[in-house]
Scaffold this active site. Structure first.
Site, PDB file in Angstrom:
ATOM      1  N   LEU A  65       0.837  -1.209   0.000  1.00  0.00           N
ATOM      2  CA  LEU A  65       0.000   0.000   0.000  1.00  0.00           C
ATOM      3  C   LEU A  65       0.870   1.258   0.000  1.00  0.00           C
ATOM      4  CD1 LEU A  65      -2.522  -1.445   2.592  1.00  0.00           C
ATOM      5  CD2 LEU A  65      -3.051  -0.876   0.203  1.00  0.00           C
ATOM      6  N   PRO A  66       0.273   2.422  -0.319  1.00  0.00           N
ATOM      7  CA  PRO A  66       1.084   3.633  -0.471  1.00  0.00           C
ATOM      8  C   PRO A  66       1.835   4.066   0.791  1.00  0.00           C
ATOM      9  CG  PRO A  66      -1.065   3.925  -1.502  1.00  0.00           C
ATOM     10  CD  PRO A  66      -1.125   2.630  -0.743  1.00  0.00           C
ATOM     11  N   THR A  93       6.491   0.594   1.879  1.00  0.00           N
ATOM     12  CA  THR A  93       7.504   1.407   2.562  1.00  0.00           C
ATOM     13  C   THR A  93       6.753   2.407   3.434  1.00  0.00           C
ATOM     14  OG1 THR A  93       8.976   1.235   0.661  1.00  0.00           O
ATOM     15  CG2 THR A  93       9.456   2.973   2.245  1.00  0.00           C
ATOM     16  N   LYS A 168      15.379  -0.137   4.963  1.00  0.00           N
ATOM     17  CA  LYS A 168      14.897   0.459   3.700  1.00  0.00           C
ATOM     18  C   LYS A 168      15.103   1.985   3.713  1.00  0.00           C
ATOM     19  CE  LYS A 168      12.284   1.142  -0.006  1.00  0.00           C
ATOM     20  NZ  LYS A 168      12.669   0.776  -1.340  1.00  0.00           N
ATOM     21  N   LYS A 243       9.554  10.722  -1.047  1.00  0.00           N
ATOM     22  CA  LYS A 243       8.792  10.097   0.046  1.00  0.00           C
ATOM     23  C   LYS A 243       9.744   9.408   1.035  1.00  0.00           C
ATOM     24  CE  LYS A 243       6.110   6.024   1.055  1.00  0.00           C
ATOM     25  NZ  LYS A 243       5.483   4.797   0.621  1.00  0.00           N
TER      26      LYS A 243
HETATM   27  P1  NAD Z   1       0.715   2.307  -6.190  1.00  0.00           P
HETATM   28  O1  NAD Z   1       0.146   3.620  -5.812  1.00  0.00           O
HETATM   29  O2  NAD Z   1       0.929   1.971  -7.621  1.00  0.00           O
HETATM   30  O3  NAD Z   1      -0.169   1.126  -5.539  1.00  0.00           O
HETATM   31  C1  NAD Z   1      -0.827   1.209  -4.309  1.00  0.00           C
HETATM   32  C2  NAD Z   1      -2.162   0.492  -4.478  1.00  0.00           C
HETATM   33  O4  NAD Z   1      -2.827   0.470  -3.201  1.00  0.00           O
HETATM   34  C3  NAD Z   1      -3.110   1.194  -5.451  1.00  0.00           C
HETATM   35  O5  NAD Z   1      -3.529   0.269  -6.444  1.00  0.00           O
HETATM   36  C4  NAD Z   1      -4.269   1.653  -4.577  1.00  0.00           C
HETATM   37  O6  NAD Z   1      -5.525   1.642  -5.247  1.00  0.00           O
HETATM   38  C5  NAD Z   1      -4.206   0.633  -3.463  1.00  0.00           C
HETATM   39  N1  NAD Z   1      -4.892   1.053  -2.245  1.00  0.00           N
HETATM   40  C6  NAD Z   1      -4.836   2.258  -1.620  1.00  0.00           C
HETATM   41  N2  NAD Z   1      -5.613   2.247  -0.519  1.00  0.00           N
HETATM   42  C7  NAD Z   1      -6.164   1.005  -0.438  1.00  0.00           C
HETATM   43  C8  NAD Z   1      -7.058   0.376   0.471  1.00  0.00           C
HETATM   44  N3  NAD Z   1      -7.552   1.038   1.519  1.00  0.00           N
HETATM   45  N4  NAD Z   1      -7.416  -0.903   0.237  1.00  0.00           N
HETATM   46  C9  NAD Z   1      -6.938  -1.575  -0.845  1.00  0.00           C
HETATM   47  N5  NAD Z   1      -6.101  -1.027  -1.751  1.00  0.00           N
HETATM   48  C10 NAD Z   1      -5.716   0.248  -1.543  1.00  0.00           C
HETATM   49  O7  NAD Z   1       2.113   2.209  -5.377  1.00  0.00           O
HETATM   50  P2  NAD Z   1       3.327   1.217  -5.681  1.00  0.00           P
HETATM   51  O8  NAD Z   1       4.296   1.876  -6.603  1.00  0.00           O
HETATM   52  O9  NAD Z   1       2.800  -0.139  -5.987  1.00  0.00           O
HETATM   53  O10 NAD Z   1       4.036   1.222  -4.249  1.00  0.00           O
HETATM   54  C11 NAD Z   1       3.504   0.497  -3.153  1.00  0.00           C
HETATM   55  C12 NAD Z   1       4.471   0.602  -2.000  1.00  0.00           C
HETATM   56  O11 NAD Z   1       5.743   0.078  -2.405  1.00  0.00           O
HETATM   57  C13 NAD Z   1       4.735   2.040  -1.537  1.00  0.00           C
HETATM   58  O12 NAD Z   1       4.828   2.050  -0.138  1.00  0.00           O
HETATM   59  C14 NAD Z   1       6.054   2.399  -2.206  1.00  0.00           C
HETATM   60  O13 NAD Z   1       6.778   3.384  -1.490  1.00  0.00           O
HETATM   61  C15 NAD Z   1       6.761   1.058  -2.180  1.00  0.00           C
HETATM   62  N6  NAD Z   1       7.784   0.878  -3.234  1.00  0.00           N
HETATM   63  C16 NAD Z   1       7.533   1.236  -4.518  1.00  0.00           C
HETATM   64  C17 NAD Z   1       8.508   1.041  -5.488  1.00  0.00           C
HETATM   65  C18 NAD Z   1       8.259   1.431  -6.948  1.00  0.00           C
HETATM   66  O14 NAD Z   1       9.218   1.470  -7.717  1.00  0.00           O
HETATM   67  N7  NAD Z   1       7.023   1.703  -7.351  1.00  0.00           N
HETATM   68  C19 NAD Z   1       9.743   0.468  -5.150  1.00  0.00           C
HETATM   69  C20 NAD Z   1       9.949   0.064  -3.830  1.00  0.00           C
HETATM   70  C21 NAD Z   1       8.972   0.272  -2.875  1.00  0.00           C
END
Ligand code: NAD
Length: 293
Positions: A65-66, A93, A168, A243
Site C-alpha cells: 500500500l502507499p 515502505t 529500507k 517520500k
Molecule cells: P501504487 O500507488 O501503484 O499502488 C498502491 C495500491 O494500493 C493502489 O492500487 C491503490 O488503489 C491501493 N490502495 C490504496 N488504498 C487502499 C485500500 N484502503 N485498500 C486496498 N487497496 C488500496 O504504489 P506502488 O508503486 O505499488 O508502491 C507500493 C508501495 O511500495 C509504496 O509504499 C512504495 O513506497 C513502495 N515501493 C515502490 C517502489 C516502486 O518502484 N514503485 C519500489 C519500492 C517500494
C-alpha cells in the site's frame, strides 16, 4: 500451495501477486481501484469484494500500500476476519511509528507479523528479483521464506520488528544523497572543462566510485542500462525517492540522529518534484543543477 490474501495491486503489488500465483498459490486479492481489480481478474488472480473477503481464509496476508496511514486503516483499524494464527506481511515502505503500530495491533490479535519492504522497483517485481529487507521474529521469517522467494532474489532478515523498514529508509537516504553527490561532481567536472567520459573513467576507479556513478550514472552516455539514457523514464520515480527521504528525516528527528545531508537531499528532491519532474527517475536530479542533461 498456500491460500494467500493480497491487498494493494498497484505498480508493485500486482506483479508481486502474479509471481505468487505463478508459483502455484491461491491468491485472493483486493484493491480499492476498480481498474486494478479488473487487471487482477484478467491475470487469473482471484479478486474479492473487500479486504475482509481477501483475508478470511488466508494463511498468509500481504499488503503493498502507499503509506503507513493506508496500512493501519486497512489492517489495524478495521476488524478484519483473519484466520487464526495467520501471518501478515507488510511490504509497503512506511514510517517507523506506523510500522511499530502495525506489529503491535496485529500481534495483539494473535497474528504473526513481518515488515518486509522491498528494493528493485517495478522491473524487479515483474522479474521476481526483488530484495526483501525483513523485520520480525525468526519463526515468522522462516514461515514466509518460500513465498518471499517466489517474488525476490535476495531475502534478508534485518532483525526484530521494524528492522526491515529501518534498513529500507537508511538505504534509500544513502542512495538519494549519493545520486545528488554524483550529479554535483559530474556537473562541476563539466564546468571545469573536463571530458565527462574521462572523468567517469577516473572516478570509477578512484575513491569517488559508488553505485550511483558506475551502475546508474545520471549523465547520459556513461552507463548504457541507466535510465538517463532513456530520458529518465522508468526506474525509481523522484517522487518515491522524496517520500523515502522524508521518512528518513522523520526517523532522524525522532531518534535525534544528525542527518544533514539527508535533509538537504530531501529539499532538492522536493524542488525537483515541484518543478513537475516527480515522475522521472531519481537520477534526473542532475537537472536541478541547471545543466542540459
Ligand atoms: P501504487 O500507488 O501503484 O499502488 C498502491 C495500491 O494500493 C493502489 O492500487 C491503490 O488503489 C491501493 N490502495 C490504496 N488504498 C487502499 C485500500 N484502503 N485498500 C486496498 N487497496 C488500496 O504504489 P506502488 O508503486 O505499488 O508502491 C507500493 C508501495 O511500495 C509504496 O509504499 C512504495 O513506497 C513502495 N515501493 C515502490 C517502489 C516502486 O518502484 N514503485 C519500489 C519500492 C517500494
Amino acid at each position: 500451495m498456500a491460500v494467500i490474501g493480497f491487498i494493494g495491486l498497484g505498480n508493485m503489488g500486482f506483479p508481486m501477486a502474479c509471481r505468487l500465483k505463478e508459483a502455484g498459490h491461491d491468491v485472493r486479492c483486493f484493491d480499492v481501484s476498480a481498474g486494478s481489480m479488473a487487471r487482477a481478474h484478467g491475470a487469473g488472480l482471484k479478486p474479492q469484494g473487500s479486504a475482509a473477503d481477501a483475508v478470511a481464509s488466508a494463511e498468509v496476508v500481504f499488503t503493498m500500500l502507499p503509506s503507513g496511514r493506508h496500512v493501519l486503516e486497512v489492517l489495524a483499524a478495521g476488524d478484519l476476519p483473519f484466520a487464526a494464527g495467520a501471518l501478515v506481511v507488510d511490504c509497503s515502505t512506511i514510517d517507523v511509528a506506523s510500522c511499530a503500530a502495525f506489529h503491535q495491533a496485529l500481534q495483539a490479535k494473535g497474528l504473526a507479523t513481518l515488515d518486509a519492504p522491498v528494493s528493485g522497483g517495478v522491473g524487479g517485481a515483474a522479474a521476481g528479483t526483488l530484495t526483501f529487507m525483513v523485520g520480525g521474529a525468526v519463526a515468522a521469517f522462516e514461515r514466509a521464506q518460500d513465498l518471499l522467494r517466489a517474488m525476490g532474489k535476495n531475502i534478508i532478515h534485518a532483525g526484530d520488528a521494524g528492522a526491515g523498514q529501518a534498513a529500507k529508509i537508511c538505504n534509500n537516504m544513502l542512495a538519494g544523497i549519493s545520486m545528488l553527490a554524483v550529479s554535483e561532481a559530474l556537473h562541476l567536472a563539466k564546468r571545469l572543462g573536463l571530458d565527462t567520459r574521462k572523468f567517469f573513467e577516473i572516478a570509477s576507479t578512484s575513491s569517488g566510485q559508488c553505485w550511483a556513478l558506475t551502475s546508474y550514472a545520471p549523465e547520459p552516455g556513461l552507463v548504457p542500462s541507466a535510465p538517463s539514457n532513456r530520458g529518465y523514464e522508468g526506474g525509481f520515480a523522484s517522487e518515491l525517492m522524496l517520500k523515502d527521504l522524508r521518512l528518513a528525516e522523520q526517523a532522524a528527528l525522532a531518534s535525534q540522529s544528525p542527518a544533514l545531508l539527508g535533509a538537504a537531499a530531501a529539499n532538492v528532491y522536493a524542488m525537483h518534484c515541484a518543478a513537475g519532474r516527480g515522475r522521472l527517475d531519481f537520477s534526473s536530479i542532475i537537472q536541478m543543477l541547471g545543466a542540459s542533461h
